[in-house]
Motif scaffolding. Structure first.
Motif, PDB file in Angstrom:
ATOM      1  N   GLY A 780       0.789  -1.224   0.000  1.00 16.05           N
ATOM      2  CA  GLY A 780       0.000   0.000   0.000  1.00 16.05           C
ATOM      3  C   GLY A 780       0.817   1.268   0.000  1.00 16.05           C
ATOM      4  O   GLY A 780       0.255   2.358   0.121  1.00 16.05           O
ATOM      5  N   ARG A 781       2.124   1.166  -0.165  1.00 18.09           N
ATOM      6  CA  ARG A 781       2.969   2.355  -0.183  1.00 18.09           C
ATOM      7  C   ARG A 781       3.276   2.774  -1.613  1.00 18.09           C
ATOM      8  O   ARG A 781       3.437   1.916  -2.495  1.00 18.09           O
ATOM      9  CB  ARG A 781       4.265   2.082   0.564  1.00 18.09           C
ATOM     10  N   PRO A 782       3.360   4.103  -1.857  1.00 24.26           N
ATOM     11  CA  PRO A 782       3.603   4.566  -3.228  1.00 24.26           C
ATOM     12  C   PRO A 782       4.953   4.088  -3.760  1.00 24.26           C
ATOM     13  O   PRO A 782       5.965   4.159  -3.066  1.00 24.26           O
ATOM     14  CB  PRO A 782       3.581   6.089  -3.084  1.00 24.26           C
ATOM     15  N   GLN A 783       4.940   3.579  -5.005  1.00 24.30           N
ATOM     16  CA  GLN A 783       6.170   3.206  -5.694  1.00 24.30           C
ATOM     17  C   GLN A 783       6.524   4.213  -6.778  1.00 24.30           C
ATOM     18  O   GLN A 783       7.697   4.390  -7.110  1.00 24.30           O
ATOM     19  CB  GLN A 783       6.007   1.808  -6.326  1.00 24.30           C
ATOM     20  N   GLN A 784       5.487   4.854  -7.293  1.00 20.73           N
ATOM     21  CA  GLN A 784       5.712   5.829  -8.350  1.00 20.73           C
ATOM     22  C   GLN A 784       4.492   6.747  -8.418  1.00 20.73           C
ATOM     23  O   GLN A 784       3.355   6.309  -8.212  1.00 20.73           O
ATOM     24  CB  GLN A 784       5.898   5.118  -9.704  1.00 20.73           C
ATOM     25  N   ILE A 785       4.750   8.032  -8.701  1.00 22.05           N
ATOM     26  CA  ILE A 785       3.676   8.999  -8.959  1.00 22.05           C
ATOM     27  C   ILE A 785       3.865   9.525 -10.373  1.00 22.05           C
ATOM     28  O   ILE A 785       4.946  10.018 -10.729  1.00 22.05           O
ATOM     29  CB  ILE A 785       3.727  10.169  -7.962  1.00 22.05           C
ATOM     30  N   THR A 786       2.827   9.409 -11.185  1.00 18.91           N
ATOM     31  CA  THR A 786       2.969   9.805 -12.579  1.00 18.91           C
ATOM     32  C   THR A 786       1.634  10.264 -13.129  1.00 18.91           C
ATOM     33  O   THR A 786       0.571   9.842 -12.664  1.00 18.91           O
ATOM     34  CB  THR A 786       3.496   8.638 -13.432  1.00 18.91           C
ATOM     35  N   ASN A 787       1.678  11.125 -14.122  1.00 18.52           N
ATOM     36  CA  ASN A 787       0.474  11.477 -14.871  1.00 18.52           C
ATOM     37  C   ASN A 787       0.624  11.051 -16.333  1.00 18.52           C
ATOM     38  O   ASN A 787      -0.105  11.496 -17.202  1.00 18.52           O
ATOM     39  CB  ASN A 787       0.178  12.987 -14.766  1.00 18.52           C
ATOM     40  N   ASP A 788       1.633  10.136 -16.568  1.00 18.10           N
ATOM     41  CA  ASP A 788       1.847   9.579 -17.921  1.00 18.10           C
ATOM     42  C   ASP A 788       2.072   8.084 -17.769  1.00 18.10           C
ATOM     43  O   ASP A 788       3.193   7.593 -17.639  1.00 18.10           O
ATOM     44  CB  ASP A 788       3.050  10.255 -18.573  1.00 18.10           C
ATOM     45  N   LEU A 789       0.967   7.308 -17.765  1.00 21.42           N
ATOM     46  CA  LEU A 789       1.038   5.872 -17.520  1.00 21.42           C
ATOM     47  C   LEU A 789       1.788   5.148 -18.636  1.00 21.42           C
ATOM     48  O   LEU A 789       2.565   4.214 -18.382  1.00 21.42           O
ATOM     49  CB  LEU A 789      -0.379   5.320 -17.359  1.00 21.42           C
ATOM     50  N   ALA A 790       1.591   5.569 -19.855  1.00 22.11           N
ATOM     51  CA  ALA A 790       2.264   4.905 -20.990  1.00 22.11           C
ATOM     52  C   ALA A 790       3.771   5.011 -20.847  1.00 22.11           C
ATOM     53  O   ALA A 790       4.515   4.039 -21.091  1.00 22.11           O
ATOM     54  CB  ALA A 790       1.804   5.514 -22.311  1.00 22.11           C
ATOM     55  N   SER A 791       4.258   6.174 -20.461  1.00 23.63           N
ATOM     56  CA  SER A 791       5.702   6.357 -20.271  1.00 23.63           C
ATOM     57  C   SER A 791       6.198   5.506 -19.115  1.00 23.63           C
ATOM     58  O   SER A 791       7.299   4.952 -19.156  1.00 23.63           O
ATOM     59  CB  SER A 791       5.991   7.831 -20.017  1.00 23.63           C
ATOM     60  N   PHE A 792       5.355   5.382 -18.050  1.00 26.70           N
ATOM     61  CA  PHE A 792       5.753   4.568 -16.904  1.00 26.70           C
ATOM     62  C   PHE A 792       5.963   3.113 -17.331  1.00 26.70           C
ATOM     63  O   PHE A 792       6.955   2.467 -16.975  1.00 26.70           O
ATOM     64  CB  PHE A 792       4.686   4.651 -15.806  1.00 26.70           C
ATOM     65  N   TRP A 793       4.989   2.575 -18.105  1.00 24.29           N
ATOM     66  CA  TRP A 793       5.119   1.184 -18.549  1.00 24.29           C
ATOM     67  C   TRP A 793       6.377   1.000 -19.408  1.00 24.29           C
ATOM     68  O   TRP A 793       7.096  -0.008 -19.266  1.00 24.29           O
ATOM     69  CB  TRP A 793       3.910   0.741 -19.374  1.00 24.29           C
ATOM     70  N   ALA A 794       6.645   2.003 -20.229  1.00 19.02           N
ATOM     71  CA  ALA A 794       7.727   1.831 -21.199  1.00 19.02           C
ATOM     72  C   ALA A 794       9.106   2.018 -20.580  1.00 19.02           C
ATOM     73  O   ALA A 794      10.092   1.429 -21.038  1.00 19.02           O
ATOM     74  CB  ALA A 794       7.545   2.818 -22.348  1.00 19.02           C
ATOM     75  N   THR A 795       9.233   2.795 -19.539  1.00 19.22           N
ATOM     76  CA  THR A 795      10.560   3.134 -19.029  1.00 19.22           C
ATOM     77  C   THR A 795      10.801   2.701 -17.591  1.00 19.22           C
ATOM     78  O   THR A 795      11.727   1.956 -17.287  1.00 19.22           O
ATOM     79  CB  THR A 795      10.790   4.658 -19.124  1.00 19.22           C
ATOM     80  N   THR A 796       9.954   3.106 -16.713  1.00 19.36           N
ATOM     81  CA  THR A 796      10.232   2.948 -15.288  1.00 19.36           C
ATOM     82  C   THR A 796       9.803   1.603 -14.747  1.00 19.36           C
ATOM     83  O   THR A 796      10.402   1.073 -13.813  1.00 19.36           O
ATOM     84  CB  THR A 796       9.526   4.080 -14.497  1.00 19.36           C
ATOM     85  N   TYR A 797       8.737   0.994 -15.323  1.00 22.02           N
ATOM     86  CA  TYR A 797       8.180  -0.239 -14.775  1.00 22.02           C
ATOM     87  C   TYR A 797       9.223  -1.327 -14.682  1.00 22.02           C
ATOM     88  O   TYR A 797       9.295  -2.074 -13.692  1.00 22.02           O
ATOM     89  CB  TYR A 797       6.983  -0.698 -15.612  1.00 22.02           C
ATOM     90  N   GLY A 798      10.080  -1.467 -15.695  1.00 23.29           N
ATOM     91  CA  GLY A 798      11.073  -2.554 -15.693  1.00 23.29           C
ATOM     92  C   GLY A 798      11.987  -2.471 -14.494  1.00 23.29           C
ATOM     93  O   GLY A 798      12.319  -3.506 -13.882  1.00 23.29           O
TER      94      GLY A 798
END
Length: 830
Positions: A780-798
């Protein structure tokens, strides 16, 4: 006999009087105007066979008596024959009297019974520079009488130091030939004037000893010392005794509180040298024979009326240049003299040229009542040399209405006529007319005399006013009280008694069960209904008066005679931050005017509780007599108090309401169909919700949402729901609440596994605003805050996936989140 300077102008004066023209005469001290003009006017009337008296008006009783005696003696007559006088307590007049000296107060009172002055041929207003209220009124009424009904009535206005031009202009307004000025060049002996040094803060009695010593050494005659008041006279007298300064000279005192006999003794010729300690009673008309030196403190006590507080107080103030010259002139009446002034030459230049007319600073209630008895309800319709201040007239009318003397339009009542017939201030007259119903006339007269004059038993705090009346009436006055003072009070009382209504015996016709203390207290209450005081429970020496004024000194005045909380403070000093009480009596609530006593509920704000509270109050005017807690009523006053105190606490209604306002505001910026809730609308909403509520707690739980939706309308609310939804649907079908906070972008909190398969950031407000995603881990703790989900999947998620797989190996962390299925618990499938 030496020729007097006034004789140079008597011929033109007699010509003017003979032609019906008023005369405004200026003649310096010692010219002989007071003793020379009345006989000259009399001779004019005799030459023309004109009947009628000459009334010579003097501001002071002592002057009226002494001048009448001097002129009578010069004619080898007794006072009361051709020359007479009429002052308070004393009258010497007969059928043969042609010249009658009187005080201004007596002139105005006689004018009430004879408004046309049918027995008068000429009026002489002497010492007009003093500009007392009564002198101004006497001039106004005499001028009106001459202008409208009595063009045959002679008029002389005279003084040593007045400005003649304004008076002549005033008298000539309606007729340019109505008045002429005359000036007498005096031949007084020269007076050397010596100025002292300015010593701020040093008491007069210490400063004045040195100039008195110099006056004694530099002259051979009497020394006349001018002091502000009786208190200063006694202190200077004590200082002279300590300094052993008098030597062979005798110290005598002269002031208005002395009996006529004592005053006469002070001015009578003497074989012994005198140091005369005097108030400004000796400034004009009264001549102390043989004075060759004057010592002037430069101060005088002046009554000043504070119309805002309704109180008159004596102010010690600097005299004008005209008064200073008048005083100095006393030293040059019979020989060259010396005048010693306590102030410096530099301070001399800062003094006013003339005294401020009393009409500008006095209590006008007596004057308003007298004019009302003449049918005059509009004071400003009269012609005045100096018009009275509007606020002072209104204050006087308010007092007279309170006393029942006049009605709302200013017309005099029957009670007012009874009051006007008495030679007393309206308050004291009201007291006397009430007291005659429960006390003997003799007692009422003594009571009125004690209230009108200086109380000779003032220092005896152990005696009540009723006890003082009884002591004088039964001849049981304490031996410490001077017999002469009591005699003077009895003489005044006798004059008053003759004016009181009732039977000839002096006793009341109706029976009364009231004891003397109660009768006196109730009579005083009728005269001073605005001086009711409630003692403070936390400070018995202090209290609050009707009108809001604070008072102090109650313990000293009342001593141990009473622990009553409700008092009547009938003698109050208006100076200082609080009024100092000089005399008071206990009263009872049931004595108060029923029309002025009200029981009402009073609401106020309780800051500690954050709520309106209500107290049931019993009030007399604006004075709260007592109060008790009461149920808060649901009325406009309660709502208003709550609103005024709640608007500083906005926004109320909780976080949900704040979120609602923010949603409406955001949508309103993009859609004109949705009204923006402004600050004014918010206040109006608060005002509506305050109705039928009394506390902040009730407001916080009020249906704010329902009211605001009613304010913007149903169709606008539908747009808000669509464009700024309360929640959004996630890929797995679950819903996430949208957070709206002022100053932050709208956002949602969601676990990463619930976003699998969600390619783009969800948008609101017609797609203009992306939601900010707070992506949470399994804990339940924040791992990432973003307003661009597509960019998150493409770059940061990995990168995040590596860490999450290590920490949460049982959870599913697919390499391709877009093709994965959203899962609430995110666990790997078995």
């Amino acid at each position: 006999m030496n020729r007097l300077p006034i004789e140079d102008v008597l011929s033109p004066l007699q010509t003017a009087i003979g032609n019906g023209t008023a005369v405004v005469l200026k003649a310096p001290p010692g010219a002989g105007k007071t003793t020379g003009v009345p006989p000259a006017v009399l001779q004019t009337l005799l030459d023309k066979d004109t009947v009628g008296q000459i009334w010579v008006i003097q501001p002071r009783r002592l002057a009226a008596r002494s001048v009448a005696g001097w002129i009578a003696k010069s004619r080898n007559e007794s006072v009361g024959e051709t020359i007479g006088y009429h002052v308070r307590m004393d009258r010497r007049e007969s059928a043969t009297t042609r010249v009658l000296f009187m005080t201004t107060g007596m002139f105005l009172r006689r004018m009430q019974s004879d408004p046309l002055l049918e027995k008068v041929a000429c009026v002489v207003l002497d010492e007009f520079h003093e500009r007392t209220l009564e002198l101004d009124l006497a001039l106004a009424m005499t001028h009106r009488l001459r202008s409208e009904l009595r063009d045959d009535l002679g008029l002389v206005v005279m003084s040593a130091t007045m400005e003649t031009e304004p008076i002549v202009a005033f008298l000539n307004r309606s007729n340019p030939q109505n008045a002429v000025p005359l000036r007498c060049e005096g031949r007084a002996f020269p007076v050397s004037v010596h100025h002292g040094e300015d010593r701020p803060g040093e008491r007069i009695e210490r400063r004045i000893v040195k100039p008195i010593r110099e006056a004694l050494e530099s002259s051979n005659g009497h020394v006349l010392v001018f002091l502000p008041g009786v208190g200063e006279i006694h202190r200077v007298q004590s200082e002279l005794e300590r300094a052993d300064l008098a030597g062979d000279a005798r110290v005598v005192v002269l002031h208005g509180s002395l009996s006529p006999k004592q005053q006469d003794e002070a001015i009578r010729p003497s074989k012994f040298r005198k140091i005369v300690l005097s108030t400004n009673i000796a400034e004009t008309s009264v001549t102390v024979d043989g004075v060759t030196a004057v010592v002037d403190s430069g101060m005088a006590k002046v009554p000043r009326f504070d119309s805002r507080r309704g109180l008159t107080r004596l102010e010690t103030t600097s005299i004008s240049l005209a008064s200073a010259d008048q005083r100095s002139g006393r030293a040059g009446r019979t020989a060259p003299g010396e005048a010693y002034r306590l102030w410096s030459q530099a301070a001399q230049r800062s003094r006013e040229e003339y005294d401020v007319p009393e009409i500008m600073r006095a209590d006008l209630s007596d004057m308003v009542l007298m004019l009302a008895s003449h049918g005059e309800t509009d004071l400003f319709a009269m012609q005045w040399l100096t018009a009275p201040p509007e606020h002072a007239v209104e204050s006087a009318q308010s007092l007279l209405r309170m006393l029942g003397a006049i009605d709302g339009s200013g017309r005099i009542s029957e009670g007012g006529r009874a009051m006007a017939s008495l030679p007393l201030h309206p308050r004291i007259a009201r007291m006397a007319t009430v007291a005659v119903g429960s006390l003997a006339k003799s007692s009422v007269a003594i009571l009125a005399a004690l209230m009108s004059e200086r109380d000779p038993m003032e220092s005896i705090s152990s005696m009540t006013l009723a006890e003082k009346v009884e002591a004088i009436e039964t001849n049981r006055v304490p031996r410490t009280v001077p017999a002469s003072s009591i005699k003077a009070i009895r003489q005044i009382a006798e004059t008053i008694r003759k004016s009181l209504p009732g039977n000839a015996s002096g006793e009341i016709e109706s029976t009364s069960e009231l004891d003397r203390e109660t009768a006196v207290a109730r009579a005083l209450l009728s005269a001073y209904p605005d001086r009711v005081v409630l003692r403070r429970s936390d400070s018995p020496d202090r209290g609050r008066m009707v009108g809001g004024r604070g008072v102090s000194g109650l313990t000293r005045v009342l001593g141990e005679i009473s622990n009553e909380d409700l008092l009547l403070c009938f003698d109050v000093d208006g100076g200082g931050t609080e009024s100092r009480v000089r005399a008071a009596v206990p009263i009872r609530e049931e004595w108060l005017d029923e029309e002025q006593v009200q029981t009402l509920a009073s609401q106020s704000w309780d800051q500690e509780r954050g709520a309106v509270r209500c107290r049931r109050q019993v009030t007399y005017g604006d004075l709260v007599l007592r109060e008790t807690p009461a149920k808060v009523p649901c009325n406009d006053e309660t709502a208003s108090i709550l609103f005024e105190n709640a608007k500083t606490e906005l926004p109320l209604g909780g976080l949900k309401f704040q979120k609602l306002l923010h949603r409406i505001g955001m949508v309103g910026e993009i859609d004109d169909q949705v009204p923006v809730v402004t600050g004014e609308m918010h206040l109006e909403l608060l005002r509506q919700l305050c109705m039928n509520r009394s506390s902040l707690q009730e407001l916080r739980s009020a249906p704010w949402k329902d009211h605001v939706l009613g304010m913007i309308g149903y169709s606008a609310w539908q747009i808000v729901q669509s464009e700024a939804p309360e929640e959004v649907t996630l890929p797995g079908g679950r819903k996430a609440a949208v957070h709206y906070v002022e100053g932050k972008p709208p956002w949602i909190e969601v676990k990463i596994q619930l976003c699998f398969g969600w390619p783009e950031t969800p948008r609101i407000l017609r797609g203009r605003t992306p939601l900010q995603l707070h992506l949470l881990g399994p804990n339940g703790r924040p791992q990432q805050i973003t307003n661009d989900l597509a960019s998150f999947w493409a770059t940061t998620y990995g990168e995040i996936r590596k860490e999450l797989r290590r920490r949460y190996p049982k959870h599913d962390w697919p390499e391709d989140p877009l093709s994965a299925t959203a899962s609430f618990n995110g666990m790997k499938r078995r």
